[in-house]
Design a protein around this motif. Sequence first.
Motif, mmCIF file in Angstrom:
data_model
loop_
_atom_site.group_PDB
_atom_site.id
_atom_site.type_symbol
_atom_site.label_atom_id
_atom_site.label_comp_id
_atom_site.label_asym_id
_atom_site.label_seq_id
_atom_site.Cartn_x
_atom_site.Cartn_y
_atom_site.Cartn_z
ATOM 1 N N ALA A 104 44.687 28.213 42.319
ATOM 2 C CA ALA A 104 45.712 28.580 41.331
ATOM 3 C C ALA A 104 46.333 29.925 41.677
ATOM 4 O O ALA A 104 47.544 30.121 41.548
ATOM 5 C CB ALA A 104 45.099 28.619 39.931
ATOM 6 N N ILE A 105 45.504 30.857 42.132
ATOM 7 C CA ILE A 105 46.009 32.180 42.543
ATOM 8 C C ILE A 105 46.967 32.036 43.716
ATOM 9 O O ILE A 105 48.041 32.644 43.745
ATOM 10 C CB ILE A 105 44.829 33.109 42.907
ATOM 11 N N GLU A 106 46.585 31.212 44.704
ATOM 12 C CA GLU A 106 47.448 30.998 45.859
ATOM 13 C C GLU A 106 48.763 30.333 45.448
ATOM 14 O O GLU A 106 49.822 30.628 46.004
ATOM 15 C CB GLU A 106 46.725 30.144 46.910
ATOM 16 N N THR A 107 48.694 29.436 44.464
ATOM 17 C CA THR A 107 49.904 28.791 43.965
ATOM 18 C C THR A 107 50.859 29.812 43.355
ATOM 19 O O THR A 107 52.062 29.798 43.621
ATOM 20 C CB THR A 107 49.558 27.718 42.917
ATOM 21 N N LEU A 108 50.313 30.722 42.541
ATOM 22 C CA LEU A 108 51.153 31.760 41.932
ATOM 23 C C LEU A 108 51.783 32.647 42.999
ATOM 24 O O LEU A 108 52.960 33.000 42.903
ATOM 25 C CB LEU A 108 50.322 32.606 40.959
ATOM 26 N N LYS A 109 51.010 32.988 44.034
ATOM 27 C CA LYS A 109 51.556 33.821 45.113
ATOM 28 C C LYS A 109 52.684 33.097 45.828
ATOM 29 O O LYS A 109 53.717 33.696 46.164
ATOM 30 C CB LYS A 109 50.439 34.192 46.098
ATOM 31 N N SER A 110 52.523 31.792 46.065
ATOM 32 C CA SER A 110 53.554 31.031 46.775
ATOM 33 C C SER A 110 54.823 30.889 45.947
ATOM 34 O O SER A 110 55.908 30.682 46.493
ATOM 35 C CB SER A 110 53.021 29.641 47.143
ATOM 36 N N MET A 111 54.701 31.009 44.627
ATOM 37 C CA MET A 111 55.861 30.893 43.739
ATOM 38 C C MET A 111 56.570 32.230 43.536
ATOM 39 O O MET A 111 57.561 32.300 42.814
ATOM 40 C CB MET A 111 55.413 30.341 42.383
ATOM 41 N N ASN A 112 56.036 33.287 44.153
ATOM 42 C CA ASN A 112 56.649 34.603 44.030
ATOM 43 C C ASN A 112 56.761 35.039 42.575
ATOM 44 O O ASN A 112 57.785 35.558 42.126
ATOM 45 C CB ASN A 112 58.042 34.622 44.683
ATOM 46 N N VAL A 113 55.678 34.819 41.783
ATOM 47 C CA VAL A 113 55.722 35.178 40.370
ATOM 48 C C VAL A 113 55.896 36.684 40.214
ATOM 49 O O VAL A 113 55.463 37.476 41.060
ATOM 50 C CB VAL A 113 54.448 34.722 39.634
ATOM 51 N N ALA A 114 56.535 37.079 39.108
ATOM 52 C CA ALA A 114 56.722 38.506 38.829
ATOM 53 C C ALA A 114 55.410 39.149 38.405
ATOM 54 O O ALA A 114 55.122 40.300 38.737
ATOM 55 C CB ALA A 114 57.776 38.687 37.743
ATOM 56 N N GLY A 115 54.607 38.403 37.668
ATOM 57 C CA GLY A 115 53.330 38.918 37.178
ATOM 58 C C GLY A 115 52.496 37.778 36.632
ATOM 59 O O GLY A 115 52.938 36.617 36.616
ATOM 60 N N ALA A 116 51.289 38.095 36.169
ATOM 61 C CA ALA A 116 50.402 37.035 35.686
ATOM 62 C C ALA A 116 49.480 37.545 34.588
ATOM 63 O O ALA A 116 49.079 38.715 34.581
ATOM 64 C CB ALA A 116 49.572 36.461 36.837
ATOM 65 N N ILE A 117 49.163 36.643 33.666
ATOM 66 C CA ILE A 117 48.137 36.844 32.640
ATOM 67 C C ILE A 117 46.978 35.925 33.021
ATOM 68 O O ILE A 117 47.170 34.715 33.161
ATOM 69 C CB ILE A 117 48.651 36.466 31.235
ATOM 70 N N ILE A 118 45.793 36.485 33.195
ATOM 71 C CA ILE A 118 44.660 35.680 33.672
ATOM 72 C C ILE A 118 43.445 35.863 32.767
ATOM 73 O O ILE A 118 43.039 36.993 32.457
ATOM 74 C CB ILE A 118 44.286 36.052 35.120
ATOM 75 N N ALA A 119 42.879 34.738 32.325
ATOM 76 C CA ALA A 119 41.558 34.731 31.695
ATOM 77 C C ALA A 119 40.589 34.286 32.783
ATOM 78 O O ALA A 119 40.486 33.092 33.081
ATOM 79 C CB ALA A 119 41.528 33.763 30.513
ATOM 80 N N SER A 136 49.540 43.176 44.584
ATOM 81 C CA SER A 136 50.870 42.716 44.985
ATOM 82 C C SER A 136 51.780 42.405 43.805
ATOM 83 O O SER A 136 53.006 42.421 43.948
ATOM 84 C CB SER A 136 50.749 41.475 45.881
ATOM 85 N N ILE A 137 51.209 42.094 42.648
ATOM 86 C CA ILE A 137 52.029 41.787 41.468
ATOM 87 C C ILE A 137 51.420 42.462 40.236
ATOM 88 O O ILE A 137 50.274 42.920 40.260
ATOM 89 C CB ILE A 137 52.124 40.269 41.211
ATOM 90 N N ALA A 138 52.200 42.506 39.150
ATOM 91 C CA ALA A 138 51.686 42.996 37.871
ATOM 92 C C ALA A 138 50.686 41.979 37.331
ATOM 93 O O ALA A 138 50.966 40.777 37.298
ATOM 94 C CB ALA A 138 52.826 43.194 36.890
ATOM 95 N N LEU A 139 49.522 42.449 36.914
ATOM 96 C CA LEU A 139 48.435 41.542 36.529
ATOM 97 C C LEU A 139 47.693 42.118 35.322
ATOM 98 O O LEU A 139 47.354 43.307 35.296
ATOM 99 C CB LEU A 139 47.473 41.377 37.709
ATOM 100 N N VAL A 140 47.455 41.271 34.311
ATOM 101 C CA VAL A 140 46.716 41.677 33.116
ATOM 102 C C VAL A 140 45.684 40.596 32.806
ATOM 103 O O VAL A 140 45.998 39.400 32.829
ATOM 104 C CB VAL A 140 47.656 41.874 31.901
#
Length: 337
Positions: A104-119, A136-140
């Motif tokens: 899932a993390i690799e998928t988000l990286k491939s999509m060039n996401v601006a940031g992510a919320i992760i549980a 590499s991205i904003a992460l909370v």
Amino acid sequence: MEDFSEFVGLSRPTVSKFFNDPNSVRAKTRGLIEAALKESGFRPNMFAVNLNRRRSNIIGIIIPNSTDPFYMALTRRVELIANAAGFLAFVLSSDGNAEIEARAIETLKSMNVAGAIIAPLGVQSQHETLKALGESIALVYVDSPLDETSPFVGTNNRQSFQLIVDYLVRSGEPPCYLGMPPVNTNAATRETAYVEAMRQLKMEPVLLETTHDGNWDFERFGYEETTRFLNAGGFPTKTILCANDRVAFGAISAAYQHGLKIGQSAGSDIRIAGHDDHPLSRYACPPITTVAQNYNEIGRLAMDLLFRKLDELEGAEATAESERILLNAEIMLRESA
């Protein structure tokens, strides 16, 4: 986009400007483009557009379980805030599996996401992979932090356990503690919070020794552990405080099958309390006394923090506000305790 620009008879920059913000072009131009869209059926490829941007408008969300009502409610709150701010929320579930979380993390990286919320899964998570993503991205993080330094929004377990332990001690026998599988940092944090709360009241903590199960099936864990204790002669006290409501669901089911009356009323055999105010806890039989996590506020504050981090990446001045936000919980008194 070039084909569509030729079709509508406008320059590509003008058409691109329209897709970024329809109100940024003149009304006549907007009418031409909208009519051409209806006739041609053209739509830009959202993912291709985002890959071409320095910062995309996609926010990634990774949760451990897409069917859990708590994560569903939290995700919905995040999605609504993201949409209102012009972002698309893209949700992935790790399904309690570290390898799926890594994918899932690799998928988000491939999509060039601006940031992510992760549980995060926590104990099972691939920490280095998550730390690299955060560089590499904003992460909370929400629900449980990855470590003591990660940006995090969640419940103040110390305060919430003081609240529930104090109530249980004042209203009946002091509680023993039925923990949760050690799947994330909540397992250790909540156990420590229970111990501290009991000692503050000059009570001896009673930690129930459980089997070390790394599975996210908390209901089964609560059911099997409670069944094991009841078959071995019962619990050391008539009050059980569970690490979360999902463990309490299983404990209540096992106690019921052993013919025990659960609750605070006269004639009851055992009291069972939980933590989280799971959306279904009020509909259990009996409804579960618990402490409420404010998932709406967790979602709002997590998005506020994420937007601040996005602004900082864009070169805005960093604020002095904390990247670790702990919310106090509220006790919910119901029939189970």
